[in-house]
Every structure is written in C-alpha cells, then in structure tokens.
Design a protein around this motif. Structure first.
Motif, PDB file in Angstrom:
ATOM      1  N   LEU A 123      61.705 -14.156  42.298  1.00 32.71           N
ATOM      2  CA  LEU A 123      62.057 -13.666  40.999  1.00 32.71           C
ATOM      3  C   LEU A 123      60.735 -12.693  40.760  1.00 32.71           C
ATOM      4  O   LEU A 123      61.025 -11.710  39.891  1.00 32.71           O
ATOM      5  CB  LEU A 123      61.597 -15.159  40.142  1.00 32.71           C
ATOM      6  N   THR A 169      65.765 -20.086  36.883  1.00 29.41           N
ATOM      7  CA  THR A 169      65.141 -18.988  37.536  1.00 29.41           C
ATOM      8  C   THR A 169      66.183 -18.290  38.326  1.00 29.41           C
ATOM      9  O   THR A 169      65.827 -16.939  38.720  1.00 29.41           O
ATOM     10  CB  THR A 169      64.259 -19.998  38.440  1.00 29.41           C
ATOM     11  N   PHE A 190      66.779 -14.084  38.478  1.00 28.26           N
ATOM     12  CA  PHE A 190      66.646 -13.559  39.517  1.00 28.26           C
ATOM     13  C   PHE A 190      67.843 -12.628  39.990  1.00 28.26           C
ATOM     14  O   PHE A 190      67.748 -11.477  40.379  1.00 28.26           O
ATOM     15  CB  PHE A 190      66.144 -14.437  40.832  1.00 28.26           C
TER      16      PHE A 190
END
Length: 578
Positions: free
Chosen positions: A291, A369, A373
């Motif tokens: 990320l 997350t 990403f």
C-alpha cells in the motif's frame, strides 16, 4: 419448624408465585395442622402448584426468570461436553484462525473489482451496512452455537434438532468441494512464487520462436503476461470439453500445497496455532508495505479519486445489493461450518459477541487496504497508458508534418516529452480551429477514465492482473516474490479453516477418530489432493471458474437461511441458549 410456618403465612400472594415451588419447600412451609390432615394437605399443595403454573408465565420478571433458569440448570441432568476436547492455546490463536479463514484471495481482487463496477464509494457504503447488519449476526450465530455445544457443524445442528442435521452435512460437503478447487488457486500462486526467483521475470517478455529472432506471433497479439498464464502455466485448451492428463508442474505444486496443509494441521491445534502466526500476520504486513509503495506512484491519486466517487444510482440498484451480498458471503465465509469448527475449541465463557465484531472489522480492514492498493496501482497504469497514447498522437502528427500532410504550425511543443499529460491537452486546445479540424482525424482519443476501465476488466484472471501490476514496480523480481508470498499465505490460512471444517465434524461424529488425529488428517488430505487433480487438466481452469463464480454462493445462501430457521424457530422457541 414453627417459625418457618409463621413467616410463610405472613407472605402475600405475589411473593408466593415469584419463585418455583418444589416438594421440599412445600413440606417445609406446611403448618402442623396441615400435616395432621394428609388428604387436605395434598389437595392444597396441588392447588398451589396449579396456581403458580397458571400465572407464572405472565407475571415473572426477567430477574426471576433468570433465577429459575439457574435452578433448572442445577436440577436438570444435561449432557456435558467431553472434558478431553482440546482448546486453543490462547485467545490470539483463536482469533487468528477466524481472521485467516475469512480473509482470503477474493478479498484481494474480487472486492476491488466489484467496487469499481458497482458504484465505487456507494458499494463501500452498502458493504459496510450489510457487514454489520447481516455479517456480524451470522458470525455470532455460528460462534455462539458451537461454543455453547462444543461440536462441529454436523453435531451442532443435530443437537438443535435431528431434522436439521442436513444443514451440517451440507456445510461439510461445501467445505469438501470448495477445498478441492480452492487448493488449486493456491497451487497456481505457489507455481508463480517459484517462477518469481528469476531475473528478468519469465512473463515480462514474449518468448522467441525456435531458431528465430522474432517473437511468438500469438504472444504479440495479446500481452506477455496473458500468454504466459494460458500457454505456459495452464496449457489451457480452447474448449471445456477437451480433457487430458493432469499437467505435471501444476500437479507437483498441488501436492506441495496439500503437503504444507497436512503438516501444519497434523498435530491438531498446537501446530495449527503456531502456523497461523505466520500465515495471517505476514499478509497484513506485506499488504501494508504494498500500500505504501503504491501510493508513491504517479497517477495513484486518480485511482483513489475514482474509488471515493460514490455513484448514487448504485444505492437503489437491486443488482448492486445482490452482488454485495454475494461478496459478503464469499468473503466472510458463513455457512461453511469453519467458524463453527474453530469456535468449538474455545471455553463457553468466551465473549463471542466481541469476537464477531473483531473478525468483521479485520476483514473490512483487509478489504479496504487491498482496494486502496489495487486502485492506486490501476490509476498509475491508466496514467501511463494515457501518456503513451499522447506520445503516439504527437509522433503521428510529426510524421504527417514531415510528409507535408499537415502544416508546420501544427507541430507539438518539444516539452511534451517531459509532461505529456498536461502539455498535450493545452497544446491541442491552443490550436486554431482550422488546424484542430485538420489534426483530429489523424489522432486517437486518449481518455484516462477509459484506460482505467480497461485495466479493471476481468476478475477471473486475477493472477494475470497481479503479474501486470508487478511489472510496474522497479525491482520487479523482489516485488513478485513479495506479492506471491502474500497470496500463498492468504490461501494457506483460508485452506486451514476449510480443512478444519472437514476434520472437526468427522472427529465429533466418529469419536474413535479423535484418538488417531494424525491418521485422520492424512486421511482427509490425501483424498482431497486426489480429487483436486481433476482441476489440473488443461481444461481444469474452466471448472474452477464455474464453481467459484456460479456454484458456491447458492448452497451457502440456503444453508444460512436454514441455520437461522433452526436457531430462531426450533431451538430458540423451545429452549433459551443458556
């Protein structure tokens, strides 16, 4: 005896019915004159019991009800769970088992794909609502039932009602079928992990023809990553009807996959719990690193902008709500029986309400997350593709000027090669209308939004998408190893939960198997490996996609409905969970 009688006679009718009466208390509160008249005493005792039974169900308070349930629990003989049942070493391993099962490969790719094609921010709003209104109660239902009864999926629903035993058997069969093809996904990622220890990566360029310096024409018609996936990894056939023997390198990867699963579970919860520290915590660390790296790329902000842009019509779309619910079932994993199996090894005093919220929160964290990403990477790829489009248009214009098709005044500025995204648009807008009309027929339309849409196509080829993303980073070999370690770890933790949903019901149904835990684990893994070989054939990937996209959600839907019916209208109406 006399003092007891006097106190009892002084009590009013309300205090007489506020607690249950048994034979001992009635005899203790009977006066001496009543004991001298046995027939009269018996009639009065029967009248008192009928009176209490008649009004008790209407005027008992909650506190009184709880007190009576405790009394009944002490008096009623009940079947206690086996004292030799193993337990998790600590609460952390127990939670890691739940989180590892619920956070799987679909969290990494399917969730971002659905988010992009179903309203962006609107999809996130719907998913969060359904997660805490539907997902958490379903998790709590399975955790509480198995924690209370200390049984796997088959045993829990048989205890609730013999008629509902089929729910447990259905969950068992779903685990067997899903485990057979989900291990194939893990085997694919394991093969890619082995291939990542090369520089350059084998899928980064098209292969050369034998005895020639030219590239394979089939690879040039598509991309090198797609060609490597279908021709080198799957050796896929053009039709699903074409069979063939299992592919050797994929069969070896599948064998290693089941060997790792067997070794990690062969000693029961002791070995499984230690393995979970790696297979669950490592993916979160890697995902966080990816990320941070993706947010540093050019164009990442454009991808995040599309992620946060909520499309209001999606909030009113029944199809969007259906797809969101389908993703919730596949991502969280209720109905598999794995949550039931995992929770059966925790003491009854455990707070499973908080556990359900923790698992849901960590699942949502992993999904968000991974989505950030993927959107950041896709925004970067779309930006680069748009810049290439601008440069091709500039070269086309320069070529037309050199051939005197266009006048020299239409020449793009030389600084375009430094910042094509901003300079190209300003140059095209600054052209006089006459020159603009002459240039536009020869150049293609460059749209970053269209490029992003093309990049986000196809959830079924997740591995191809990730191999494309890896090539974006500098030091692609390192990031390839890191990414496929992430995917293998996610697959391993999910497979551990699925396999636990197979072993625990067998162990509970056939108590003699509990003495041979190692033999039982091997006896489950070997047939599962042999059954998974059908997906290792050249046409096996078609069956994997069919099962994953169309089959698994339907039985889970009916299992979850029957679980709620069993708990609410059969068990709940007959006996409170205490």
């Amino acid at each position: 005896m006399t003092s007891v009688s006097e106190n009892t006679e002084a009590q009013d009718e309300k205090s007489q019915i506020s607690r249950p009466l048994d034979s001992k208390s009635l005899i203790a509160t009977t006066s001496a004159s009543q004991l001298l008249k046995p027939d009269l005493a018996i009639e009065e005792l029967m009248a008192e019991e009928q009176k209490c039974d008649t009004v008790s169900s209407y005027i008992w308070s909650d506190e009184d009800n709880d007190e009576i349930l405790e009394t009944i629990n002490k008096d009623e003989p009940k079947e206690e769970p086996p004292t030799n049942r193993p337990s998790w070493a600590n609460k952390i391993e127990y939670l890691l088992a739940h989180v590892g099962f619920s956070v799987g490969l679909s969290t990494i790719w399917r969730f971002p794909y659905l988010c992009f094609h179903n309203g962006g921010g609107s999809f996130l709003i719907i998913y969060i609502l359904m997660l805490y209104l539907i997902g958490v109660p379903l998790l709590f239902l399975e955790m509480a039932a198995s924690q209370r009864m200390r049984q796997g999926s088959i045993g829990v629903w048989k205890v609730i009602s013999p008629w509902m035993g089929g729910v447990g058997y259905s969950s068992f069969m779903v685990c067997c079928i899903v485990g057979s093809y989900y291990s194939v996904l893990m085997a694919w990622n394991l093969f890619y992990l082995v291939q990542s220890f090369q520089s350059p990566l084998p899928w980064s360029t098209c292969p050369l023809l034998k005895n020639s310096s030219s590239f394979d024409p089939e690879c040039e018609r598509t991309t090198s990553t797609t060609y490597f996936w279908y021709r080198n990894v799957l050796k896929a056939t053009d039709e699903i009807e074409v069979g063939g023997l299992p592919i050797m390198h994929l069969s070896v990867s599948l064998f290693v996959t089941w060997f790792i699963i067997c070794v990690s579970m062969i000693k029961g919860l002791k070995s499984t719990g230690k393995m979970l520290y790696v297979s669950v915590l490592l993916p979160y660390f890697i995902l966080f690193c990816l990320l941070i790296r993706s947010l540093m790329l050019e164009g990442a902000h454009f991808g995040l902008k599309n992620l946060l842009a909520a499309k209001l019509p999606a909030l009113y779309s029944v199809e969007v709500w259906r797809r969101t619910g389908n993703q919730l079932f596949l991502s969280m994993g209720p109905g598999f029986g794995s949550f039931t199996a995992i929770s059966s090894y925790i003491p009854r005093a455990n707070n499973c309400v908080m556990d359900a919220f923790v698992v849901a929160l960590l699942n949502l964290t992993a999904s968000l997350t991974a989505t950030v990403f993927v959107f950041a990477i896709m925004g970067h790829v779309a930006t680069e593709n748009t810049e290439r489009c601008y440069m091709r248009n500039a070269e086309t214009v320069l070529g037309l000027i050199a051939s005197r098709v266009l006048p020299v005044e239409a020449s793009p500025p030389e600084s375009m090669y430094l910042h094509p995204s901003s300079i190209y648009s300003r140059w095209l807008k600054s052209l006089p209308q006459r020159l603009k009309d002459m240039v536009l027929p020869y150049v293609s339309t460059c749209s970053i939004a269209q490029e992003l849409k093309e990049v986000m196509e196809g959830p079924g080829v997740a591995i191809v998408a990730f191999t494309d993303l890896i090539c974006v980073f500098s030091g692609s070999t390192f990031w390839a190893i890191t990414t496929f370690v992430l995917l293998v770890s996610l697959g391993l933790s999910t497979m551990t939960g699925i396999t636990q949903g197979i072993i625990t019901p067998l162990q509970d149904t056939f108590s003699s198997l509990g003495k041979y835990r190692k033999l039982l684990t091997v006896g489950v893994c070997v047939p599962m490996f042999l059954g998974s070989l059908i997906f290792m054939r050249p046409s096996g990937s078609y069956y994997v996609n069919l099962l994953d996209d169309y089959w698994v959600s339907l039985p889970l839907f009916f299992i979850i409905i029957l679980e709620n019916i069993a708990m609410a209208w059969i068990y709940g109406a007959r006996s409170p969970m205490r």
